[in-house]
Design an enzyme around this catalytic site. Structure first.
Site, mmCIF file in Angstrom:
data_model
loop_
_atom_site.group_PDB
_atom_site.id
_atom_site.type_symbol
_atom_site.label_atom_id
_atom_site.label_comp_id
_atom_site.label_asym_id
_atom_site.label_seq_id
_atom_site.Cartn_x
_atom_site.Cartn_y
_atom_site.Cartn_z
ATOM 1 N N ARG A 65 -6.233 -53.029 -0.168
ATOM 2 C CA ARG A 65 -5.859 -51.664 0.216
ATOM 3 C C ARG A 65 -7.109 -50.787 0.320
ATOM 4 O O ARG A 65 -7.250 -49.976 1.235
ATOM 5 C CB ARG A 65 -4.896 -51.094 -0.841
ATOM 6 C CG ARG A 65 -4.329 -49.737 -0.485
ATOM 7 C CD ARG A 65 -3.361 -49.218 -1.545
ATOM 8 N NE ARG A 65 -2.243 -50.093 -1.836
ATOM 9 C CZ ARG A 65 -1.201 -50.302 -1.018
ATOM 10 N NH1 ARG A 65 -1.139 -49.695 0.143
ATOM 11 N NH2 ARG A 65 -0.238 -51.115 -1.357
ATOM 12 N N ARG A 91 1.946 -46.447 5.105
ATOM 13 C CA ARG A 91 1.088 -47.160 4.158
ATOM 14 C C ARG A 91 0.921 -46.320 2.911
ATOM 15 O O ARG A 91 0.776 -45.093 3.006
ATOM 16 C CB ARG A 91 -0.320 -47.402 4.752
ATOM 17 C CG ARG A 91 -0.348 -48.247 5.992
ATOM 18 C CD ARG A 91 0.129 -49.663 5.774
ATOM 19 N NE ARG A 91 -0.648 -50.391 4.792
ATOM 20 C CZ ARG A 91 -0.244 -51.542 4.244
ATOM 21 N NH1 ARG A 91 0.924 -52.067 4.563
ATOM 22 N NH2 ARG A 91 -1.011 -52.160 3.364
ATOM 23 N N ILE A 92 0.953 -46.974 1.778
ATOM 24 C CA ILE A 92 0.647 -46.265 0.530
ATOM 25 C C ILE A 92 -0.869 -46.137 0.455
ATOM 26 O O ILE A 92 -1.595 -47.114 0.685
ATOM 27 C CB ILE A 92 1.204 -47.036 -0.673
ATOM 28 C CG1 ILE A 92 2.736 -46.995 -0.619
ATOM 29 C CG2 ILE A 92 0.687 -46.441 -1.985
ATOM 30 C CD1 ILE A 92 3.413 -47.864 -1.656
ATOM 31 N N HIS A 109 8.310 -35.799 5.133
ATOM 32 C CA HIS A 109 9.198 -36.768 4.505
ATOM 33 C C HIS A 109 10.643 -36.390 4.820
ATOM 34 O O HIS A 109 11.004 -35.208 4.723
ATOM 35 C CB HIS A 109 8.961 -36.778 2.988
ATOM 36 C CG HIS A 109 9.814 -37.789 2.287
ATOM 37 N ND1 HIS A 109 9.534 -39.141 2.310
ATOM 38 C CD2 HIS A 109 10.960 -37.646 1.577
ATOM 39 C CE1 HIS A 109 10.472 -39.782 1.636
ATOM 40 N NE2 HIS A 109 11.347 -38.906 1.182
ATOM 41 N N THR A 141 -0.732 -35.782 -2.448
ATOM 42 C CA THR A 141 -1.411 -36.013 -3.728
ATOM 43 C C THR A 141 -1.164 -37.478 -4.097
ATOM 44 O O THR A 141 -0.353 -38.148 -3.447
ATOM 45 C CB THR A 141 -0.847 -35.078 -4.823
ATOM 46 O OG1 THR A 141 0.569 -35.261 -4.876
ATOM 47 C CG2 THR A 141 -1.163 -33.626 -4.539
ATOM 48 N N ASP A 145 5.087 -39.434 -2.052
ATOM 49 C CA ASP A 145 6.140 -38.491 -1.659
ATOM 50 C C ASP A 145 6.332 -37.361 -2.676
ATOM 51 O O ASP A 145 7.448 -36.886 -2.908
ATOM 52 C CB ASP A 145 7.480 -39.209 -1.421
ATOM 53 C CG ASP A 145 7.400 -40.124 -0.213
ATOM 54 O OD1 ASP A 145 6.581 -39.855 0.683
ATOM 55 O OD2 ASP A 145 8.150 -41.108 -0.168
HETATM 56 C C1 GRF Z 1 10.108 -39.479 10.108
HETATM 57 O O1 GRF Z 1 11.443 -39.416 9.699
HETATM 58 C C2 GRF Z 1 9.193 -38.957 9.038
HETATM 59 O O2 GRF Z 1 9.754 -37.949 8.263
HETATM 60 C C3 GRF Z 1 8.966 -40.176 8.184
HETATM 61 O O3 GRF Z 1 8.916 -41.252 9.085
HETATM 62 C C4 GRF Z 1 9.626 -40.916 10.267
HETATM 63 C C5 GRF Z 1 8.657 -41.067 11.395
HETATM 64 O O4 GRF Z 1 9.261 -40.836 12.649
HETATM 65 N N1 GRF Z 1 7.788 -40.026 7.374
HETATM 66 P P1 GRF Z 1 8.347 -40.664 13.939
HETATM 67 O O5 GRF Z 1 7.438 -41.868 13.991
HETATM 68 O O6 GRF Z 1 7.578 -39.392 13.769
HETATM 69 O O7 GRF Z 1 9.291 -40.631 15.093
#
Ligand code: GRF
Length: 215
Positions: A65, A91-92, A109, A141, A145
């Site tokens: 990573r 990716r984390i 998110h 951070t 999430d």
């Molecule tokens: C979205 O729902 C976003 O919130 C999440 O992953 C999805 C990505 O969708 N992190 P896109 O690739 O922007 O269409």
């Protein structure tokens, strides 16, 4: 004008909403590049069509990573962006990567954090029977999430919703609040100060957006 680099892994619809904003002038940023960890990400085609330089850094080609993160950081730094925008980047990220960009890296998110971090947020929201759901833009951070919340949009969960219908309703709001948050940053109205969000966005009704159908 502030510049941004966008990181994606797939469809790229949030990226597209940002690119459209930048192209139309409603979002005062220069999109320096789009980076994907997946060579076949659909968003790469969209970015290319819209004239944005793209880079693929395939995570499967790295042993660790840390090695992958270092390669991504090097490409990001080559553009010296003001802001790194994670838009469906799956990716984390290592702590050192996150710290390097702390205060200048944001994520979107698909839930009302701190509820439903992680994957399958819409399915879990339906299983829990929540009446409202939504999406969150936050500074990144080290905790996955989590991180100081910048703006959230709320949508209703309605009778008969399934994962797809709820995801669609949330996504429409994602496309509203992500450009909004990036614009605040670009206009110098948003910053991270001692792990707290400082937002001067009174004219926009501050950091919450209620889907019109809630009223
Ligand atoms: C979205 O729902 C976003 O919130 C999440 O992953 C999805 C990505 O969708 N992190 P896109 O690739 O922007 O269409």
């Amino acid at each position: 004008m502030k510049s941004i680099v966008i990181l994606i892994s797939g469809r790229g619809s949030n990226m597209e909403s940002l690119l459209h904003g930048a192209a139309s002038g409603s979002l005062p940023v220069h999109v320096a590049a789009v980076i994907s960890n997946r060579p076949l990400a659909k968003g790469l085609e969209t970015a290319t069509t819209m004239g944005i330089p793209t880079h693929v850094i395939d995570h499967t080609k790295f042993d660790s990573r840390e090695g992958f993160d270092a390669a991504v950081a090097e490409v990001i730094d080559s553009f010296s962006p003001d802001l790194v925008v994670l838009a469906g980047f799956m990716r984390i990220l290592s702590d050192s990567f996150v710290r390097r960009f702390q205060g200048r890296m944001i994520n979107i998110h698909p839930s009302l954090l701190p509820s439903f971090p992680g994957l399958h947020t819409h399915r879990r929201a339906l299983e829990e029977g929540v009446r409202v759901h939504g999406c969150t833009v936050h500074f990144v951070t080290p905790a996955l999430d989590h991180g100081p919340i910048i703006v959230q949009a709320v949508v209703p969960v309605v009778d008969g919703d399934d994962e797809a219908s709820l995801a669609k309703r949330v996504l429409a709001q994602e496309h509203q609040i992500y450009p909004m948050a990036v614009r605040w940053f670009a206009e110098g109205r948003l910053r991270l100060l001692d792990e707290r969000v400082e937002l001067n966005a009174v004219q926009d009704g501050s950091g919450v957006l209620i889907s019109p159908s809630v009223h």
